[in-house]
Enzyme design. Structure first.
Site, mmCIF file in Angstrom:
data_model
loop_
_atom_site.group_PDB
_atom_site.id
_atom_site.type_symbol
_atom_site.label_atom_id
_atom_site.label_comp_id
_atom_site.label_asym_id
_atom_site.label_seq_id
_atom_site.Cartn_x
_atom_site.Cartn_y
_atom_site.Cartn_z
ATOM 1 N N CYS A 135 0.781 -1.263 0.069
ATOM 2 C CA CYS A 135 -0.016 0.005 0.159
ATOM 3 C C CYS A 135 0.901 1.172 0.068
ATOM 4 C CB CYS A 135 -0.832 0.063 1.005
ATOM 5 S SG CYS A 135 -1.987 -1.378 1.300
ATOM 6 N N HIS A 268 -2.924 7.246 2.182
ATOM 7 C CA HIS A 268 -3.267 5.990 1.619
ATOM 8 C C HIS A 268 -4.828 5.736 2.309
ATOM 9 C CE1 HIS A 268 -3.904 1.705 0.820
ATOM 10 N NE2 HIS A 268 -3.818 1.550 2.196
ATOM 11 N N ASN A 298 -9.997 0.122 0.167
ATOM 12 C CA ASN A 298 -8.569 0.055 -0.193
ATOM 13 C C ASN A 298 -8.109 -0.494 -1.122
ATOM 14 O OD1 ASN A 298 -5.943 -0.444 0.361
ATOM 15 N ND2 ASN A 298 -6.167 -1.228 2.503
HETATM 16 O O1 UT7 Z 1 -3.827 -1.086 3.537
HETATM 17 C C1 UT7 Z 1 -3.042 -1.420 4.583
HETATM 18 C C2 UT7 Z 1 -3.610 -0.920 5.868
HETATM 19 N N1 UT7 Z 1 -4.552 -1.594 6.518
HETATM 20 C C3 UT7 Z 1 -5.213 -1.061 7.357
HETATM 21 O O2 UT7 Z 1 -4.906 0.079 7.476
HETATM 22 C C4 UT7 Z 1 -6.369 -1.705 8.202
HETATM 23 C C5 UT7 Z 1 -6.200 -1.198 9.590
HETATM 24 N N2 UT7 Z 1 -7.036 -1.970 10.607
HETATM 25 C C6 UT7 Z 1 -8.576 -1.805 10.623
HETATM 26 O O3 UT7 Z 1 -8.868 -0.935 9.639
HETATM 27 C C7 UT7 Z 1 -9.437 -2.332 11.529
HETATM 28 O O4 UT7 Z 1 -8.585 -2.907 12.488
HETATM 29 C C8 UT7 Z 1 -10.532 -3.245 11.031
HETATM 30 C C9 UT7 Z 1 -11.293 -2.492 9.974
HETATM 31 C C10 UT7 Z 1 -9.835 -4.418 10.058
HETATM 32 C C11 UT7 Z 1 -11.211 -4.019 12.084
HETATM 33 O O5 UT7 Z 1 -11.737 -2.843 12.865
HETATM 34 P P1 UT7 Z 1 -11.759 -3.120 14.337
HETATM 35 O O6 UT7 Z 1 -12.185 -1.881 15.080
HETATM 36 O O7 UT7 Z 1 -10.040 -3.119 14.733
HETATM 37 O O8 UT7 Z 1 -12.472 -4.428 14.703
HETATM 38 P P2 UT7 Z 1 -12.075 -5.698 15.439
HETATM 39 O O9 UT7 Z 1 -10.818 -6.605 14.468
HETATM 40 O O10 UT7 Z 1 -11.265 -5.580 16.850
HETATM 41 O O11 UT7 Z 1 -13.158 -6.468 15.574
HETATM 42 C C12 UT7 Z 1 -14.229 -6.204 16.236
HETATM 43 C C13 UT7 Z 1 -15.523 -7.112 16.151
HETATM 44 C C14 UT7 Z 1 -15.102 -8.753 16.199
HETATM 45 O O12 UT7 Z 1 -16.007 -9.337 16.775
HETATM 46 P P3 UT7 Z 1 -15.963 -9.712 18.559
HETATM 47 O O13 UT7 Z 1 -14.625 -10.487 18.678
HETATM 48 O O14 UT7 Z 1 -15.786 -8.601 19.208
HETATM 49 O O15 UT7 Z 1 -17.018 -10.635 18.873
HETATM 50 C C15 UT7 Z 1 -14.930 -9.082 14.968
HETATM 51 O O16 UT7 Z 1 -15.084 -10.572 14.573
HETATM 52 O O17 UT7 Z 1 -16.009 -7.096 14.951
HETATM 53 C C16 UT7 Z 1 -15.993 -8.424 14.061
HETATM 54 N N3 UT7 Z 1 -16.018 -8.383 12.684
HETATM 55 C C17 UT7 Z 1 -16.992 -8.250 11.930
HETATM 56 N N4 UT7 Z 1 -18.049 -7.958 12.211
HETATM 57 C C18 UT7 Z 1 -19.068 -7.769 10.971
HETATM 58 C C19 UT7 Z 1 -14.885 -8.157 11.987
HETATM 59 N N5 UT7 Z 1 -15.037 -7.851 10.773
HETATM 60 C C20 UT7 Z 1 -16.409 -8.042 10.727
HETATM 61 C C21 UT7 Z 1 -17.309 -7.803 9.698
HETATM 62 N N6 UT7 Z 1 -18.522 -7.728 9.844
HETATM 63 N N7 UT7 Z 1 -17.001 -7.546 8.310
#
Ligand code: UT7
Length: 341
Positions: A135, A268, A298
């Site tokens: 990225c 980005h 993204n």
């Molecule tokens: O291009 C390279 C750079 N990449 C990035 O910058 C990505 C950086 N990271 C992020 O953008 C975020 O960490 C994410 C968008 C990937 C995830 O957001 P988050 O607020 O960190 O969520 P999380 O991983 O802590 O997940 C929270 C909850 C989990 O459920 P539990 O364990 O709390 O029950 C996940 O299983 O959200 C759940 N979850 C979803 N729920 C519905 C994860 N993906 C989904 C989904 N739909 N698509």
């Protein structure tokens, strides 16, 4: 993590007789198949996987992304973006003397996607190569092109970011498959007596290769390992906010400026919360951030030139303004480019 300065260029004020590079034209291309969050909800539901528009919007800001049809590759998207950038610069393809393409989804193992785009532009002879910094790829490619122009090795470079990231997605992994899309952006960068590109920095830290990767590879006619994207989202999030802030301050310091010079932050486009967090740390108002992640998702190396071109064509970005371009991604890689547009 390394905090070493890179050997990239600094320009506090133009030096008489010095050679700089400037963005002469921009272009972009999105494959026509627009996939909304609701479309993703329906697609994942077929495998019994739950997601929702609300979750995706709240956590990322993404509302839609574009997916290329199976027969369409990175070189096709990159060629369309390149042609637009060449037109916008008011030059001919034959005027280009360097092609650098940033992609992690090349058409082939080799030759490079840059060589395929060169062929399809109908030009020969000039150097053409890919850079692979995921990225951050466009920031790497732009910095290399700037260096080659400043050194006198090139006069007019085509710098492309192009991706078909949908090919790397595991549609059974809801934590990643809703985040990415396909597209391409390009700029023509040409030699100039005025900067142009004011200052740049590039960094990498391979110790973090495990938090964002596609571990598979090709060996002896088979795919070895898993060829789909894996990400520790929270680890990437934290690292991204921290390194984007450091990179912005590094290029500002090299230029002898402070953040008040920035008219537009073009980071980005991975996650709206990361982009807003970066602006806040720089004490920039959120309306100084160019946002396309809502409509593109993204698109990895394509995201910055896509956002730049959309901002130019919508009239947001005007000649004479100062732009902070910033990338972060797998590797881990990051960097920034300060531009007097
Ligand atoms: O291009 C390279 C750079 N990449 C990035 O910058 C990505 C950086 N990271 C992020 O953008 C975020 O960490 C994410 C968008 C990937 C995830 O957001 P988050 O607020 O960190 O969520 P999380 O991983 O802590 O997940 C929270 C909850 C989990 O459920 P539990 O364990 O709390 O029950 C996940 O299983 O959200 C759940 N979850 C979803 N729920 C519905 C994860 N993906 C989904 C989904 N739909 N698509």
């Amino acid at each position: 993590m390394s905090s070493g300065q890179t050997g990239t260029q600094t320009t506090s004020s133009p030096v008489a007789g010095a050679r700089y590079s400037r963005i002469a034209g921009t272009g972009s291309f999105l494959p026509p198949n627009r996939v909304t969050n609701e479309d993703m909800v329906a697609r994942l539901a077929q495998d019994g996987i739950e997601t929702s528009n609300d979750w995706i919007v709240e956590r990322t800001g993404i509302r839609a992304r574009h997916f290329a049809d199976p027969a369409v590759s990175s070189s096709h998207l990159g060629l369309a973006a390149a042609r637009q950038a060449i037109d916008a610069a008011g030059v001919q393809a034959s005027d280009i003397d360097l092609i650098i393409c940033a992609t992690s989804t090349p058409d082939m193992v080799f030759p490079s996607t840059a060589c395929l785009i060169q062929r399809d532009l109908g030009i020969q002879g000039c150097p053409a190569f890919d850079v692979q910094a995921v990225c951050s790829g466009f920031i790497y490619a732009l910095t290399v092109a700037d260096s080659l122009i400043r050194s006198g090795s090139a006069r007019r470079a085509l710098v492309i970011g192009t991706e078909v990231f949908s090919r790397l997605l595991d549609f059974k992994d809801r934590t990643t498959c809703v985040l990415f899309g396909d597209g391409a952006g390009a700029v023509v960068l040409e030699a100039s007596e005025q900067p142009g590109i004011v200052s740049t920095c590039l960094h990498a830290d391979g110790q973090f290769s495990h938090i964002l990767n596609v571990p598979g590879t090709i060996a002896c006619g088979s795919i070895l390992g898993d060829p789909t994207l894996k990400m520790d989202g929270q680890a990437v999030f934290k690292l991204a906010v921290s390194v984007l802030d450091k990179a912005a301050h590094e290029v500002l310091a090299k230029a002898g400026r402070d953040a008040s010079c920035i008219d537009w932050l073009i980071p980005h486009q991975a996650n709206l919360r990361i982009m807003q967090g970066t602006a806040k740390k720089l004490k920039l108002s959120p309306d100084k951030v160019v946002v396309t992640v809502d409509q593109h998702g993204n698109t990895s190396a394509a995201s910055i030139p896509l956002a730049l071109d959309h901002a130019v064509r919508s009239g947001q970005v005007q000649r004479g303004q100062t732009l902070m371009l910033e990338g972060v991604g797998g590797g881990f890689t990051w960097g920034a480019v300060l531009v007097d547009y």
